[in-house]
Structure formats: structure tokens, C-alpha cells
Design an enzyme around this catalytic site. Sequence first.
Site, PDB file in Angstrom:
ATOM      1  N   LYS A  13      19.266 -25.032 -20.071  1.00 37.28           N
ATOM      2  CA  LYS A  13      19.160 -24.069 -19.040  1.00 37.28           C
ATOM      3  C   LYS A  13      17.479 -24.491 -18.456  1.00 37.28           C
ATOM      4  O   LYS A  13      16.884 -24.415 -19.041  1.00 37.28           O
ATOM      5  CB  LYS A  13      18.995 -22.627 -19.645  1.00 37.28           C
ATOM      6  N   ASP A 131      17.741 -14.559 -22.220  1.00 32.52           N
ATOM      7  CA  ASP A 131      18.230 -15.613 -21.675  1.00 32.52           C
ATOM      8  C   ASP A 131      19.762 -15.928 -22.064  1.00 32.52           C
ATOM      9  O   ASP A 131      20.314 -16.573 -21.275  1.00 32.52           O
ATOM     10  CB  ASP A 131      17.712 -17.102 -21.938  1.00 32.52           C
TER      11      ASP A 131
END
Length: 280
Positions: A13, A131
Amino acid sequence: MATDPVVEFAPAKINLTLHVTGRRADGYHLLDSLVVFAGVGDQVSLRRSDMLDLTITGPRAAALQADDDNLVQRAARVMGGGVEITLDKVLPVSSGIGGGSADAAATLRAIARLTGQALPDAGEVLRLGADVPACLAGRPLRMTGVGEGLQPLAALPDVWLVLVNPGVSVSTPEVFRVMDARANPAMPDPLPPFPTFAALVGFLRTQRNDLEAPALRLAPVIGEVLASLATTPGCQLARMSGSGATCFGLFSTATEAAEAARLLRRAQPGWWIAEAPVQK
């Protein structure tokens, strides 16, 4: 419902922007971030079992413990356990590219495919980590709040990343602790369109990662990484991702990214370096 084994990719990410816009009374920070996922990452493989078991393999296996607090195990317990999991760990640990969250999200997706179960509700996913919801979505998006606000982006142009980590782990809580300001401007709303690579880079140059400055104070080598990336031919933007220490460079072609990665590996053979496209 799938046949054993099930394999799921857990992409890195990348926070192309990361604005810290405030702090809640409970201590959680409010964020506004443009998030994308790279074509490099870990891999989760699993099969049915009478008990929950995790084995970690791969080049970064030594940096992780297969204990009850591992995010992969926690994600599997949310789905009821009963699986034998192998995590092939490729991404550096504690490096600002959401490796653990990506692994947890991949575990959720894999168990859902294997068993036919529904994915957990949004609250359960968020409790695994800020996240994890974004990683579960796995597509370019704007992430707001404490991670619960997810706004998919309409489209992105072709973009190539060169990711560089100098082998330094940075503590996210410590980075937040040494921040000077915790109430900074958000990105514009709505976001502009990004029809071309140049349009995306032009926008990103007007935005920030508010964690970069405090992370640099804790790990000055990040500055060396950013300078090395910025001076490679074809790099249009160099910035830190997340709370560091991984940094990224943006390139318009695969050829430019591959050449930049080659030059960086030759200059810094001890750094972790990977080139990959932004996934759409």
C-alpha cells in the site's frame, strides 16, 4: 466456495499523499490520503484445517513472529479460524507500505473464497487496523478519517513506482509523537481528475506527507533515500510512504522504472528496492 489451497496476493500500500488533519479525543489521528497499491507484495496461501496454524516463509520471514498477535492470525480468527496459512513475506516489516494490513486483508479475502463466508462488517475490519479497510478494497482510493472513509478513484493513468527501503524500521506511534502540528489542511474536495501521468504528478507536487518531516528526524537516512530517488533519470516525484521508512519514486514508463531500480541497486546493494506498476 473454493477448492484447497487458495492463494491471495497482498500488494504493498502506497500513500501518494498523507495529510494529518486532526486528532480525536481518544488519541486517534484523522488522515486524508491518496492510496494506491503496487504490483509487488506478499502472498497468503491457505487450506482447511482442524486448527488455526501460521507458517511464515520468504525473504522477510525472520522479521516476523507467527504468534497470536500476528495480524494474519487475528484476521483468520475474525473469520472463525480452521485454516492452515502460509505467509510468503516479501515486503519489509514496519516500513510504511502496509505489509501487515495487506496480509490481513488477503487472509480475509482468501478465507471468504475458501469457505464461502461473507467478509466481516466494516467495524470488525477497522478494528484489525486503520489500513486494513483500504487494503481489503485493494484499489486506488481516497482514505479519510481514521481509515474508515474510503472513496474509490474514478481512474488513474499508467504509473510505475520504484520503492526503496534502507533497512530501517520506523515506529509509527513515535513518528506521530514527534509531530509539530496535528491539524493540517486536507486535500481539495472533490479531487481533480487525473487523465494523464503529468496531471497526477502536477497535483501530487502541491500535496504532502505530513509524517515525512518527523520521520526524517527519527531516521535521517530517509533523506538519503529521497535524494537518491529524486536524482534517478525519469523520476518525476520522490516522497515517503506512510510513516516510513520506505520511499517511492514515480515514473511514466516501465523502462524508466527498471533502469532507475538497476542504478539504485548498484549504488546501494544493501537497500530493499523494487519496481512495480500501480494497480488499477
